[in-house]
Enzyme design. Structure first.
Site, short mmCIF file in Angstrom:
data_model
loop_
_atom_site.label_atom_id
_atom_site.label_comp_id
_atom_site.label_asym_id
_atom_site.label_seq_id
_atom_site.Cartn_x
_atom_site.Cartn_y
_atom_site.Cartn_z
N LYS A 238 0.79 -1.23 0.00
CA LYS A 238 0.00 0.00 0.00
C LYS A 238 0.82 1.28 0.00
O LYS A 238 0.34 2.33 -0.43
CB LYS A 238 -0.94 0.00 1.20
CG LYS A 238 -2.08 -1.00 1.12
CD LYS A 238 -3.14 -0.56 0.14
CE LYS A 238 -4.42 -1.40 0.27
NZ LYS A 238 -5.49 -0.91 -0.62
N SER B 188 0.64 -9.95 -0.91
CA SER B 188 0.42 -8.51 -0.79
C SER B 188 0.80 -7.91 0.56
O SER B 188 1.06 -6.70 0.64
CB SER B 188 -1.04 -8.18 -1.09
OG SER B 188 -1.90 -8.94 -0.25
#
Length: 319
Positions: free
Chosen positions: A52, A302
């Site tokens: 992110k 992720s």
């Protein structure tokens, strides 16, 4: 929303000196199990433990001085919040972060350590987001959307760019699908470089809006349940769905139990602490939800922001 490979190249130039170029690692054991060639993109080793930071950093670099002075605000299940907090700190920008009540302690604690003001509101992401929009209007702060924002998507797309510049011959890319910023960015980069690559999103059965909306080619209402893959929990937007219909090949679902087993497998096989959201692609391969035989497959891991006690319990119950 129009995004092209040039936009992602520009994002890469802006952020490359600040982020970690995470490893692209071959998994011998999973390749053997699946009779294929499996590679991991280890974004669990990224700053703040998640991909992110890429999108958040790209967004904040593009703010003008007036916007930076007024500060930024976001809503997140945790990882996007940490990315915004760190990116804001890098530029000396005030940041407020709204998270749902059930956000893991690890993520909440990290947000505070990074210097952002933590605001806990709502039972889920959608409620947290609505509150963040209200605060954005009240204080004149720039709202940084977790997934439906061109600059954020371009930042996330740098993952696909990094991977394909290093190894351009993948057949399939498996990507965790939450709001859709990550998979949209990666798909645009991948398809622009090699249109023959298949990009497939993975969701939990507990939060399946992509799976049903993609098949219907329109946004559809789904039932949400509590999920170990909290970073993938919540709704999606119209603009990201348009991108998905243009660039993504399919979405598949895995169960909560399959995700837990994948988290346990990664911990015991590689000693990786991977959160549920980051393990969904592994779950799909281990449980043969997708045919990967004789294919070269990129699996995006992720994030790694999972509470140690939670992971310990999962490992114990799956061994």
């Amino acid at each position: 929303m129009k995004i092209n490979l040039h936009d992602i190249f520009l994002a890469n130039q802006r952020i490359k000196d600040f982020i970690v170029k995470t490893p692209l690692s071959h998994s011998y054991s999973l390749s053997l199990l699946s009779e294929s060639e499996i590679w991991f993109k280890l974004e669990n080793l990224q700053k703040t433990g998640s991909f992110k930071i890429r999108g958040a950093l790209n967004k904040i670099t593009l703010l003008n001085e007036t916007e930076k002075k007024k500060g930024v605000i976001t809503a997140s299940a945790g990882n996007h919040a940490q990315g915004v907090a760190l990116a804001a700190k890098h530029f000396g920008v005030l940041a407020k972060v709204v998270v749902p009540k059930d956000t893991p302690y690890t993520k909440k604690n990290s947000i505070k350590k990074l210097g952002a003001e933590l605001i806990i509101h709502g039972a889920n992401y959608d409620e947290a987001e609505l509150h963040a929009y209200r605060l954005s209007e009240k204080f004149g702060m720039t709202f940084i959307h977790a997934f439906e924002d061109k600059d954020v998507i371009c930042g996330q797309g740098t993952i696909g760019l990094e991977c394909l510049l290093e190894s351009p011959d993948f057949d399939i890319i498996l990507v965790p699908a939450g709001g859709g910023g990550l998979i949209s960015g990666i798909a645009i980069a991948a398809k622009s470089i090699n249109p023959n690559i298949k990009v497939i999103g993975i969701q939990s059965e507990a939060s399946p809006p992509w799976y049903y909306s993609f098949k219907a080619k329109k946004l559809v209402d789904v039932t949400y349940k509590k999920s170990i893959a909290d970073g993938l929990h919540g709704g999606i937007g119209k603009e990201n769905l348009k991108l998905a219909l243009n660039y993504i090949d399919d979405f598949i679902l895995v169960t909560e139990k399959e995700i837990e087993k994948a988290m346990s497998w990664l911990a015991t096989e590689y000693h990786y602490m991977v959160e549920g959201s980051g393990a969904v692609g592994i779950a799909a391969i281990l449980n043969e939800k997708i045919d990967v035989k004789n294919k070269k497959v990129l699996n995006v891991i992720s994030g790694g922001n999972v509470d140690a006690k939670v992971l310990a319990n999962i490992i114990t119950s799956n061994n």
